[in-house]
Scaffold this motif. Structure first.
Motif, PDB file in Angstrom:
ATOM      1  N   GLN A   1       8.965  26.307  42.902  1.00 46.10           N
ATOM      2  CA  GLN A   1       9.995  25.269  42.990  1.00 46.10           C
ATOM      3  C   GLN A   1       9.312  23.907  42.976  1.00 46.10           C
ATOM      4  OE1 GLN A   1      13.326  25.396  43.100  1.00 46.10           O
ATOM      5  NE2 GLN A   1      13.556  27.637  43.126  1.00 46.10           N
TER       6      GLN A   1
ATOM      7  N   SER B   1      10.542  19.519  42.346  1.00 45.14           N
ATOM      8  CA  SER B   1      11.450  18.474  41.857  1.00 45.14           C
ATOM      9  C   SER B   1      10.841  17.118  42.169  1.00 45.14           C
ATOM     10  CB  SER B   1      12.836  18.604  42.499  1.00 45.14           C
ATOM     11  OG  SER B   1      12.746  18.469  43.898  1.00 45.14           O
TER      12      SER B   1
ATOM     13  N   LYS C   1      13.036  18.873  37.285  1.00 42.18           N
ATOM     14  CA  LYS C   1      13.093  20.016  38.190  1.00 42.18           C
ATOM     15  C   LYS C   1      12.488  21.233  37.511  1.00 42.18           C
ATOM     16  CE  LYS C   1      16.249  22.798  41.000  1.00 42.18           C
ATOM     17  NZ  LYS C   1      17.671  23.046  41.378  1.00 42.18           N
TER      18      LYS C   1
ATOM     19  N   SER D   1      11.638  25.341  38.178  1.00 40.73           N
ATOM     20  CA  SER D   1      11.871  26.499  39.051  1.00 40.73           C
ATOM     21  C   SER D   1      11.617  27.778  38.262  1.00 40.73           C
ATOM     22  CB  SER D   1      13.304  26.481  39.593  1.00 40.73           C
ATOM     23  OG  SER D   1      14.230  26.541  38.519  1.00 40.73           O
TER      24      SER D   1
END
Length: 608
Positions: A225, A227, A241, A243
């Motif tokens: 993850q 961001s 972002k 992921s």
């Protein structure tokens, strides 16, 4: 000069089809992307005969009115862009308005659609780009597009398609990638009345991966993850972002198909992103192996160009260096957090270079190649025997770029039968002397040809590769496209020496493998071998695949450049090479030998 003229619409559409529609998988991709752009929550795909004869894509999207359904058959008619500014901030998958008319031009198409909240739907039948019938239809909200007899009016394109196994596998790959890119949509894929996979469509990438690949592969994945705000000179700062999931090194495969990158919901193949991730693994990732990668990147569409390829398979970032750096550091940090880099130290020994010397000639010995070169190549690589050495002189030639034509097969065979091993040059080439000249032999190419011919004769005698049972059968997990190809090529795999049983879901038991590939007991070895064989079978017929596999194994098994050979081993290789029908070329067509006659040497050294 011929007069310039405007092409007719049906010709234009066929040309456009050639750019956009390469194969059945291209049709599936374009239809699904339209379904995604229509805000569908469920998309079902039904395929028969690898898409050649039948493709049907059904969605529950917003549908079309009769007017819009007819307009979608016109070239460059689209609801996804309005002006030139929209081209630089594209958020939909399709936007050119070429897909539907291009597909319609080379197939028999039926469009059945009903707009949201409309009482009645519309059905349009098109054949070769010509509208045959438009009628009202009772149908659910959404759109169903049926394609029959793809390329029926372009038989040349049809002949260029690969086998049903290869084309079907490509369709599975296409649907799989789109399903992973859009986990909020439920995808179901049926081929030849068999369900390949169905995703839940609940927005969770993890559950989409499990429904396609199974829990065993998912258990080897690491979540990532990230961001932040991406700042590029001259552009307004915008969010980025990242992921998804990264695979553990032990699950790496030789196939790049395990790598999945999604940019704003678009599945792309880009070496830049793959290199950014694989570099993050460092030395823990085996050479030429690729981990499972599922990475979704969301960023400002103005920072990338998706319009550089007719089929939109490639994209270009406005700042590739920044994108590489961000993804590489994100991957490395997440791998570090999961302690992936805690591996045992590997010690390597540096081999000292040896001088370019030759050994004193001796009389030829009647040694068998099998006696000298049995088992793996390591069994006959030894430190060169001690002998009197003389420095090899470097002659100065008046004429540069002297061309030496290769000898005929018969001439070279006669030279080799009389040849005596002298020694090695650069630990790569063997010098052999005969009455009237000498031969320079590429030791790898020559040994490769010897191994190839032996394996080829063994295969022709049995009409199959000999199998070896694995002491403990290995369980492997395969992707849907691998499974489809495996089932299609089941007979060929048996010919190659595999014994494989279905264990349910996406798991298979490997009980036997080809004997010629030597020890192959670990899961990693099995994956590598199966990837190699399946890749050949997917793109070639059985005789061609057999030749490629034998030549590939011969190359792998043959002695290499920089391998030191004893004088006896050099002579044994020469003796065996002399028994071949054509000793002058390796299986890949490279020369194995080059002869220099005494007359030629006297000429270039001006001794005549």
């Amino acid at each position: 000069m011929n007069d310039i003229k405007i092409l007719k619409d049906h010709v234009i559409n066929k040309i456009a089809a050639g750019e956009v529609i390469e194969r059945p998988a291209s049709v599936v991709k374009e239809l699904i992307e339209n379904s995604i752009d229509s805000h569908s929550t469920k998309i079902s795909i039904d395929i028969k005969k690898a898409g050649r004869m039948f493709i049907k894509v059904i969605d529950d999207g917003v549908g079309m009115s009769e007017e819009n359904a007819l307009l979608c058959l016109e070239r460059h008619a689209t609801s996804k862009i309005n002006n030139d500014d929209d081209i630089f901030s594209i958020i939909t998958l399709g936007f050119r308005g070429e897909a539907i008319p291009s597909i319609a031009a080379i197939s028999k198409m039926t469009i059945t659609t009903r707009e949201t909240n409309s009482i009645e739907g519309t059905q349009i039948k098109i054949e070769g780009g010509n509208i045959k019938r438009v009628t009202p239809a009772a149908c659910p909200e959404g759109t169903a597009v049926t394609i029959r007899n793809l390329f029926f009016n372009t038989p040349v394109r049809l002949r260029y398609l690969k086998s049903d196994a290869a084309e079907g596998s490509e369709i599975v790959e296409t649907v799989k990638n789109l399903a992973l890119a859009h986990p909020s949509i439920s995808f179901s894929l049926v081929t030849n009345n068999r369900l390949i996979f169905k995703t839940p469509g609940n927005g969770k990438l993890a559950e989409a991966i499990i429904s396609i690949f199974g829990t065993k592969i998912f258990d080897m994945l690491i979540p990532i993850q990230f961001s932040s705000i991406m700042e590029i000179e001259g552009m307004t700062p915008s969010p980025i972002k990242i992921s998804g999931f990264l695979g553990m090194p032990e699950g790496a495969r030789t196939s790049r198909n395990m790598s999945h990158f999604f940019i704003n919901g678009r599945c792309v193949k880009t070496p830049l992103l793959l290199k950014a991730v694989t570099n993050a693994y460092g030395p823990v990732l085996p050479h030429r192996k690729y981990p499972y990668i599922f990475i979704s990147i969301k960023l400002n569409p103005e920072l990338l160009d998706v319009n550089i390829h007719p089929a939109k398979r490639e994209i270009k970032f406005q700042n590739e260096r920044a994108m590489f750096s961000i993804l590489n550091s994100v991957a490395a940090r997440n791998l570090q957090n999961e302690k992936v880099f805690q591996v045992s130290e590997q010690h390597t020994q540096t081999k000292e270079p040896q001088s370019n010397t030759v050994e004193t000639p001796t009389e030829p010995t009647n040694l068998s190649f099998d006696t000298m070169f049995h088992g793996s190549r390591e069994t006959y690589l030894e430190t060169p025997i001690k002998s009197i050495r003389t420095e090899l002189p470097t002659p100065t030639l008046e004429k540069k770029n002297i061309e030496i034509s290769p000898d005929s097969e018969n001439e070279m065979t006669e030279f080799l039968k009389k040849a005596r091993a002298v020694g090695q040059v650069l630990q790569t080439y063997i010098i052999a002397e005969y009455d009237g000249g000498f031969i320079l032999i590429d030791q790898h190419a020559a040994h490769e040809k010897i191994v190839f011919e032996k394996l080829k004769k063994e295969f022709e005698a049995r009409e199959h590769f000999e199998s070896q049972r694995i002491l403990f059968p290995v369980l492997i997990e395969l992707t849907p496209s691998d499974i489809m190809l495996l089932k299609e090529k089941e007979t060929a795999l048996k010919v190659f020496g595999f014994e494989i049983e279905d264990f349910g879901d996406n798991t298979f038991i490997i009980k036997s493998v080809p004997l010629m590939f030597g020890d192959c007991n670990t899961k990693e070895d099995i994956y590598e071998l199966l990837d190699l064989v399946m890749n050949e079978l997917s793109s070639k017929n059985l005789p061609e695949a057999t030749h490629e596999l034998i030549s590939g194994f011969a190359c792998k098994k043959a002695i290499k450049a920089n391998d030191s050979l004893t004088k006896e081993a050099q002579q044994a290789l020469i003796n065996e090479l002399a028994t071949l029908d054509d000793p002058t070329r390796c299986p890949h067509g490279r020369p194995t030998t080059l002869s220099f006659t005494n007359a030629y040497l006297r000429k270039i050294f001006h001794r005549t």
